[in-house]
Design a protein around this motif. Structure first.
Motif, mmCIF file in Angstrom:
data_model
loop_
_atom_site.group_PDB
_atom_site.id
_atom_site.type_symbol
_atom_site.label_atom_id
_atom_site.label_comp_id
_atom_site.label_asym_id
_atom_site.label_seq_id
_atom_site.Cartn_x
_atom_site.Cartn_y
_atom_site.Cartn_z
ATOM 1 N N ARG A 30 33.608 41.713 41.186
ATOM 2 C CA ARG A 30 33.313 41.796 39.750
ATOM 3 C C ARG A 30 33.726 40.536 38.995
ATOM 4 O O ARG A 30 33.404 40.396 37.806
ATOM 5 C CB ARG A 30 34.024 43.005 39.137
ATOM 6 N N SER B 201 31.936 38.630 35.925
ATOM 7 C CA SER B 201 31.072 39.516 35.152
ATOM 8 C C SER B 201 31.853 40.562 34.365
ATOM 9 O O SER B 201 31.317 41.140 33.412
ATOM 10 C CB SER B 201 30.069 40.227 36.062
ATOM 11 N N ALA B 202 33.101 40.813 34.734
ATOM 12 C CA ALA B 202 33.949 41.780 34.037
ATOM 13 C C ALA B 202 35.387 41.283 34.069
ATOM 14 O O ALA B 202 35.869 40.862 35.132
ATOM 15 C CB ALA B 202 33.855 43.160 34.688
ATOM 16 N N ALA C 30 35.783 44.470 26.663
ATOM 17 C CA ALA C 30 34.577 44.564 27.502
ATOM 18 C C ALA C 30 34.546 45.863 28.300
ATOM 19 O O ALA C 30 34.253 45.866 29.502
ATOM 20 C CB ALA C 30 34.496 43.365 28.437
ATOM 21 N N ASP D 27 36.831 47.603 29.453
ATOM 22 C CA ASP D 27 37.938 47.775 30.392
ATOM 23 C C ASP D 27 39.250 47.877 29.622
ATOM 24 O O ASP D 27 39.368 47.363 28.504
ATOM 25 C CB ASP D 27 38.020 46.592 31.363
#
Length: 316
Positions: free
Chosen positions: A179, A182-183, A246, A248
């Motif tokens: 990830r 992108s995260a 985001a 998260d």
């Protein structure tokens, strides 16, 4: 916090380069280095992209006493922050709320510093911690620590005062969370180190267990890492809150003087019996660990972290 650039990147040490494994200062020569332990390939696995480094005892040998001494940095800052009486994690746990201190080693031997040569030939550093795994040789850290790693990658547990009390452990593979990029929660990596003298890293310094459950709002955790200015073990105990970015969620701590270089370092809890567990890794949100030296964020341990630590890197 973390490193440089946007404050959250690994930290480069000025004045040392690996050119045919020699110390050089000429900028025109820095790009011609040929150090041991260069990357030899990469492969995607289920949870990550793994980069392999050429296994070589020369990596440990390259980090001579002289080079380890050069890595030690601002002694005046260290002298201002050091607590010579701090001898255990319990001492750090009971320290002043939100105020960083540095130790003389031995407080959290599973925590250590990554040293490596970057793509421009400079020496750079980041933080990490040995964690329990089926393999006994895994170090959990932040993915962005390895954005520019080019060779001579080694982990030095409990590094302090230019010394390596438990030896220098060459890194032979790094798995970066798939990830990453992108995260923010994907800012995770696990390094696998080679055995030294027939011993596994976890058998020498122990390993921190990963927490079974992580509460983002806590009364107290201890974060640890190696800041760029001193490259000495720095710890801070403080309460934590949740930080959302985001989609998260992260651990968030307000603690003075945890600046660039501590990326990848562990956030640790202690239970009533004094047992420690790793609950998070400095990095992820706020540009990779914190917008300033006064606040830090960490990726909390979850099933993704556990899976990355336990993954088999050596699938053909």
């Amino acid at each position: 916090m973390a490193a440089v650039g946007a404050r959250r990147r690994w930290f480069r040490l000025i004045g040392i380069a690996c050119v045919v494994c020699a110390v050089v200062v000429a900028p025109s020569l820095e790009r011609a280095f040929a150090c041991p332990g260069r990357p030899v390939g990469s492969q995607s696995i289920e949870r990550a992209t793994v980069t392999w480094y050429r296994p070589s005892a020369d990596v440990a040998a390259w980090w001579t006493v002289r080079r380890l001494g050069i890595a030690a940095s601002d002694r005046d800052v260290h002298a201002d922050l050091v607590d010579a009486d701090m001898a255990s994690l319990s001492d750090a746990w009971e320290g002043p709320e939100g105020s960083a201190v540095e130790s003389e080693g031995g407080v959290l031997p599973q925590a250590g510093i990554f040293l490596f040569v970057d793509k421009s030939g400079g020496m750079a550093s980041c933080s990490g911690a040995v964690v329990e795994s089926p393999w006994g040789n895994r170090v959990l850290t932040a993915a962005h620590c390895f954005d520019w790693a080019a060779g001579a990658v080694a982990f030095v547990p409990d590094y302090h005062d230019g010394q390596a009390p438990y030896g220098v452990w060459p890194v032979r593979a790094v798995a970066v969370d798939s990830r990453y990029g992108s995260a923010p929660a994907g800012d995770l990596a696990v390094a696998e180190v080679a055995d030294v003298d027939g011993r596994r890293l976890a058998d020498v310094v122990g390993a921190l267990p990963l927490a079974d459950e992580v509460e983002l709002t806590t009364q107290r955790l201890v974060m640890a890492g190696y800041p760029a200015l001193t490259r000495e073990p720095r710890l801070c105990a403080a309460s934590t809150t949740a930080w959302r970015e985001a989609d998260d969620e992260f651990l968030h701590m307000e603690c003075a003087d945890m600046p660039s270089g501590v990326s990848g370092g562990p956030w640790v809890s202690m239970d009533e019996g004094g047992e420690a567990a790793l609950v998070g890794v400095t990095g992820g949100a706020q540009d990779g660990g914190g917008y300033s030296a006064a606040e830090s964020v960490a990726v909390p341990v979850d099933d993704d972290v556990r899976g990355l630590v336990a993954a088999d890197f050596w699938i053909s």
